[in-house]
Design a protein around this motif. Structure first.
Motif, PDB file in Angstrom:
ATOM      1  N   PRO A 271       0.722  -1.080  -0.045  1.00 38.80           N
ATOM      2  CA  PRO A 271       0.191   0.208   0.298  1.00 38.80           C
ATOM      3  C   PRO A 271       0.565   1.052  -0.201  1.00 38.80           C
ATOM      4  O   PRO A 271       2.003   1.663   0.952  1.00 38.80           O
ATOM      5  CB  PRO A 271      -0.851   0.344   1.348  1.00 38.80           C
ATOM      6  CG  PRO A 271      -0.793  -1.044   1.605  1.00 38.80           C
ATOM      7  CD  PRO A 271       0.627  -2.120   0.995  1.00 38.80           C
ATOM      8  N   PRO A 272       0.150   2.237  -0.657  1.00 36.51           N
ATOM      9  CA  PRO A 272       0.939   3.280  -0.878  1.00 36.51           C
ATOM     10  C   PRO A 272       1.712   4.083   0.781  1.00 36.51           C
ATOM     11  O   PRO A 272       3.269   4.676   0.486  1.00 36.51           O
ATOM     12  CB  PRO A 272       0.112   4.579  -1.712  1.00 36.51           C
ATOM     13  CG  PRO A 272      -0.779   3.977  -2.479  1.00 36.51           C
ATOM     14  CD  PRO A 272      -0.552   2.827  -1.667  1.00 36.51           C
ATOM     15  N   LEU A 273       0.997   3.712   1.041  1.00 29.97           N
ATOM     16  CA  LEU A 273       1.129   4.679   2.301  1.00 29.97           C
ATOM     17  C   LEU A 273       2.275   4.243   3.702  1.00 29.97           C
ATOM     18  O   LEU A 273       2.974   4.684   3.888  1.00 29.97           O
ATOM     19  CB  LEU A 273      -0.553   5.246   3.308  1.00 29.97           C
ATOM     20  CG  LEU A 273      -0.375   5.575   5.139  1.00 29.97           C
ATOM     21  CD1 LEU A 273       0.350   6.669   5.241  1.00 29.97           C
ATOM     22  CD2 LEU A 273      -1.440   5.530   5.237  1.00 29.97           C
ATOM     23  N   LEU A 274       2.463   2.456   2.844  1.00 31.23           N
ATOM     24  CA  LEU A 274       3.257   1.761   3.965  1.00 31.23           C
ATOM     25  C   LEU A 274       4.762   1.850   2.891  1.00 31.23           C
ATOM     26  O   LEU A 274       5.632   2.627   3.818  1.00 31.23           O
ATOM     27  CB  LEU A 274       2.436   0.521   4.001  1.00 31.23           C
ATOM     28  CG  LEU A 274       3.552  -0.538   4.797  1.00 31.23           C
ATOM     29  CD1 LEU A 274       3.285  -0.255   6.123  1.00 31.23           C
ATOM     30  CD2 LEU A 274       2.949  -2.521   4.097  1.00 31.23           C
ATOM     31  N   ALA A 275       4.637   1.914   1.970  1.00 31.87           N
ATOM     32  CA  ALA A 275       5.618   2.023   2.067  1.00 31.87           C
ATOM     33  C   ALA A 275       6.298   3.491   2.134  1.00 31.87           C
ATOM     34  O   ALA A 275       8.101   3.368   1.996  1.00 31.87           O
ATOM     35  CB  ALA A 275       5.093   2.501  -0.209  1.00 31.87           C
ATOM     36  N   LYS A 276       5.753   4.650   2.209  1.00 32.02           N
ATOM     37  CA  LYS A 276       6.032   6.114   2.420  1.00 32.02           C
ATOM     38  C   LYS A 276       6.642   5.934   4.044  1.00 32.02           C
ATOM     39  O   LYS A 276       7.440   6.595   3.868  1.00 32.02           O
ATOM     40  CB  LYS A 276       4.904   6.653   1.891  1.00 32.02           C
ATOM     41  CG  LYS A 276       5.583   8.533   1.131  1.00 32.02           C
ATOM     42  CD  LYS A 276       4.393   9.322   1.587  1.00 32.02           C
ATOM     43  CE  LYS A 276       2.821   8.926  -0.046  1.00 32.02           C
ATOM     44  NZ  LYS A 276       1.593   9.947   0.182  1.00 32.02           N
ATOM     45  N   LEU A 277       5.722   5.391   4.672  1.00 34.76           N
ATOM     46  CA  LEU A 277       6.154   5.939   5.916  1.00 34.76           C
ATOM     47  C   LEU A 277       7.851   4.440   6.337  1.00 34.76           C
ATOM     48  O   LEU A 277       8.896   5.082   6.575  1.00 34.76           O
ATOM     49  CB  LEU A 277       5.222   4.212   6.808  1.00 34.76           C
ATOM     50  CG  LEU A 277       4.266   5.264   7.646  1.00 34.76           C
ATOM     51  CD1 LEU A 277       3.211   5.065   7.474  1.00 34.76           C
ATOM     52  CD2 LEU A 277       4.498   7.152   7.524  1.00 34.76           C
TER      53      LEU A 277
END
Length: 795
Positions: A271-277
């Motif tokens: 998920p993009p949010l997970l990747a960003k974190l």
């Protein structure tokens, strides 16, 4: 049947998991040697030594008694490989890299003893691929053994064979893991991420996916997917923070790399949010920020749209919370599906995705449906497994709804449900076992000898087996207790009150049970049906039941009730057949006192025992302080009693609660002869065995003897310590008063040092102080505070 005894375990890899697995072996009295790479600087075993030091600081504590850390033997791969020859079980727990594991295996293989079992604690790599390069002989003794984090507390261990693993090896290992380490074993097929992580991580991905679709923030999702659904109260995102977002990312990557033919493959994107974190290095709890971030006392949450941290605390809508409170699973699921509320639609969507996924994948990942349910319950902390939820909510109705959503393009993929779902069944669990698509039949429970030690095994919905609340022959039952037996020679009393608190009904039940056991049985066991599910042994005296008496007649009216409780516990102690307390979970105040008066205690490892009455402004009055005085005199064996008494005094005055059964022995709440059981499902079996053995060995209760006390001299010494604590601001004036009253009882009151007093004398002192405190406004504040908020008031 030959015994399989593990005399020593080697753990390869002193990382977070390896060190904690080693710690848990030590808890279970299994000698263990922990290996890692030689350190580049300083002592060669520095890496392992630091890992062991770190075990003492971790919370929740991996060790039952942190002083035991020094018993872990340290080793490195350069100098100590010869130690492997003395190990019966070798568990590899290094980082999740196939190449690293293979390099290590080449090093250790020549040193593994000819009958030792070799296992990898990988969380998802192929066990078959890992065994490449072994000779046939070692391949037969190699398997996967996947512990869940933290290994001491998580019940699940997945056991994963390859096509060449010898079946006898798995049976031996299952016995060891179940009884010695106290685990729930599920056998998984050698597919990526096995059962629990495969289903659990899919569930997290589906939750992330649907949360985005319905525009729900992480705190609201956690409130919806935590305790309200009967899952870990940390919910989805906070749990991910605890596990570590890098670990999550790794498990998802395993799915991306290895499951290309899976119809749900599109969901396995990070998920993009997970990747960003992860990219930012915000990996969750260990780095101080992830989906949440603690700033001072505030917990902030990530805002998915901006990537900034904002104030959290969002909750489920009242309307949805009400639906989730409905006790009827059929109505609950129907209401979620039919509601137009986005939170309700979100919940139906994640349920639907989960049902879709487990139906499609059951055949490839597990032998039968029961193994999926246990994997999720024991590995992810669900109160009830996904197939159980489906079955309880109406199998065919749910199947129809899921099919409608797939056909309407609402599901995460268009793979149809397998045909067996619609073969007219009402579920996957029945009296003759749980459904296995591969065998096209229901599969019964494992019949391994180790399971004969579990009188009541973990049940699944729809199986219809007898449980500890209804099984056996009932001698007497009311709202407070059930007295029953299994047509054998041991009587059992089980409490039915909330948190098994002790009120007039329980006191009357104990009296009746002792009389019946003395007449017709070899012993009496105090055991509760929820012992294996984190229930309490007893949270103490039932203050609620004292309230009406107190309102009508003041503290004086309570005194006869306290006297009755004291008498009931004395009767227990001096019963002419052995009374064994089967203790698990919270054992506080009166619950602790009850266990102190049993002839023996059989105690689950996860038992938290202590005299906590000062929290409600009272002192123990069920004989707990009397027992402290007796035990100190016994421990002293003619030496200075005061030295031994100080610990018992401090434990009661500061409400110390043991963090494990092992620590309870150190604190003196358990005797060295008491038995610690690692698997709470075995508690009743062991308690019955102990009761019979004591009876068969000619059991007689102790003779009532008088006890030497330290009197006013001892009291003066203890009070000097208390004055310092009060004047230094460590305790309040009311705590000082409570401390004084506790000291007065354990010292035997206003008598000369060395005076000899009776048990009744000490009980009278306890009761007098207890009743005096009930009249104290500060104590009344504490009691009301506890009853209203469940939290102790400091005043």
């Amino acid at each position: 049947m030959s015994n399989f005894i593990v005399k020593k375990v080697a753990v390869l890899g002193a990382g977070v998991m390896g060190a904690q697995i080693a710690a848990h072996c030590l808890n279970a009295k299994v000698p263990v040697v922990l290996f890692d790479l030689p350190a580049k600087e300083g002592p060669k075993n520095g890496i392992v030594q630091r890992a062991i030091e770190n075990l003492k600081k971790l919370n929740p504590a991996p060790l039952g008694n942190k002083d035991d850390a020094s018993l872990i033997q340290v080793a490195n791969y350069e100098d100590n490989l010869d130690l492997l020859a003395g190990c019966d079980l070798i568990i590899e727990a290094i980082a999740e890299r196939m190449d690293w594991k293979h390099d290590l295996y080449k090093k250790v293989a020549p040193h593994i003893a000819p009958n030792a079992i070799f296992a990898s604690n990988t969380s998802g790599l192929s066990i078959t691929d890992l065994s490449e390069g072994f000779d046939a002989e070692l391949k037969a003794r190699y398997c996967g053994v996947h512990f869940f984090n933290p290994p001491r507390y998580m019940h699940l261990v997945e056991l994963i064979p390859t096509a060449t693993t010898k079946p006898a090896i798995l049976d031996q290992l299952e016995g060891f893991l179940t009884t010695t380490l106290g685990k729930g074993v599920v056998r998984a097929k050698d597919t990526p991420n096995f059962i629990a992580n495969r289903v659990g991580v899919f569930g997290i991905l589906s939750t992330l996916n649907q949360a985005e679709k319905f525009g729900l923030s992480v705190d609201v999702v956690d409130d919806l997917t935590g305790a309200k659904l009967g899952r870990a109260k940390s919910g989805t995102f906070r749990t991910s923070d605890v596990v570590g977002l890098d670990t999550m990312g790794h498990v998802i990557k395993t799915m991306q790399d290895t499951l290309k033919d899976d119809p749900f493959y599109g969901v396995y994107g990070t998920p993009p949010l997970l990747a960003k974190l992860i990219e930012k290095g915000a990996l969750g709890q260990k780095t101080g920020a992830g989906f949440y971030k603690k700033v001072g006392k505030d917990i902030l949450r990530i805002d998915a749209a901006t990537g900034e941290y904002v104030v959290g605390g969002g909750k489920a809508d009242d309307f949805v919370a009400r639906i989730l409170k409905d006790k009827d699973p059929v109505k609950r699921m129907k209401a979620l599906r039919e509601s137009t509320n986005p939170q309700a639609q979100f919940l139906w969507a994640i349920f639907r995705d989960g049902f879709h996924y487990i139906a499609v994948h059951l055949e490839s990942i597990a032998d039968n449906a029961r193994d999926v349910d246990f994997a999720m319950r024991w590995g992810f902390g669900w109160a009830i497994g996904p197939f159980e939820i489906w079955q309880a909510a109406g199998w065919q109705q749910i199947a129809t709804w899921v099919k409608e959503d797939i056909d309407a393009g609402k599901a995460l993929c268009n793979a149809p449900l397998p045909s067996w779902v619609f073969d007219g069944r009402t579920g996957v669990h029945a009296a003759d076992g749980s459904y296995s698509p591969a065998k096209k039949a229901n599969v019964a429970r494992s019949e391994l000898p180790v399971y004969q030690r579990q009188i009541f095994r973990a049940p699944v919905v729809g199986e219809g087996v007898a449980d500890g609340a209804t099984a056996g022959t009932t001698f007497f039952e009311d709202d407070s207790v059930r007295i029953w037996h299994q047509n054998d020679d041991v009587l059992v009393i089980s409490f039915k009150t909330k948190m098994h608190t002790i009120g007039p009904g329980v006191i009357a039940g104990l009296k009746m049970a002792i009389a019946e056991a003395e007449k017709n049985f070899k012993g009496l066991v105090i055991w509760h049906a929820d012992a294996a599910n984190g229930g309490a042994f007893s949270a103490g005296a039932d203050l609620q039941s004292m309230l009406p008496l107190f309102m009508s007649g003041g503290a004086k009216a309570i005194e006869p009730m306290v006297a009755e409780l004291q008498q009931a516990f004395l009767n227990l102690k001096y019963a002419s057949v052995p009374v064994v307390a089967a203790v698990a979970g919270l054992t506080l105040g009166g619950g602790c006192e009850l266990s102190l008066h049993a002839a023996k205690r059989v105690v689950a490892m996860e038992s938290y025992i202590g005299l906590v009455e000062v929290g409600v402004g009272l002192i123990p009055a069920g004989g707990g302080l009397k027992e402290a005085a007796l035990r100190a005199a016994h421990d002293a064996k003619g030496n200075d009693i005061l030295q031994f008494l100080k610990n018992y005094f401090l434990n009661a005055a500061t409400a110390v609660v043991s963090k494990s059964a092992i620590e309870a022995k150190k604190l003196g709440y358990l005797k060295s002869s008491d038995v610690i059981v690692f698997n709470a499902y075995e508690l009743l079996h062991v308690a019955k065995v102990e009761a019979r053995a004591m009876f068969d060995a000619g059991y007689r209760p102790h003779l009532k003897a008088n006890v030497p006390v330290v009197g006013r001299n001892g009291l003066a010494t203890i009070m000097a310590q208390l004055v310092n604590m009060r004047d230094g601001g460590f305790i309040s004036a009311h705590d000082y008063k409570l401390g004084y009253m506790i000291a007065e009882v354990v010292c035997g009151g206003d008598v000369d040092d060395g005076s000899v007093v009776s048990e009744q004398w000490l009980l009278d002192l306890e009761r007098k102080a207890f009743v005096e405190l009930l009249n104290n406004p500060k104590t009344q504040e504490r009691i009301m505070g506890m009853m209203q908020t469940g939290k102790p008031v400091r005043n």
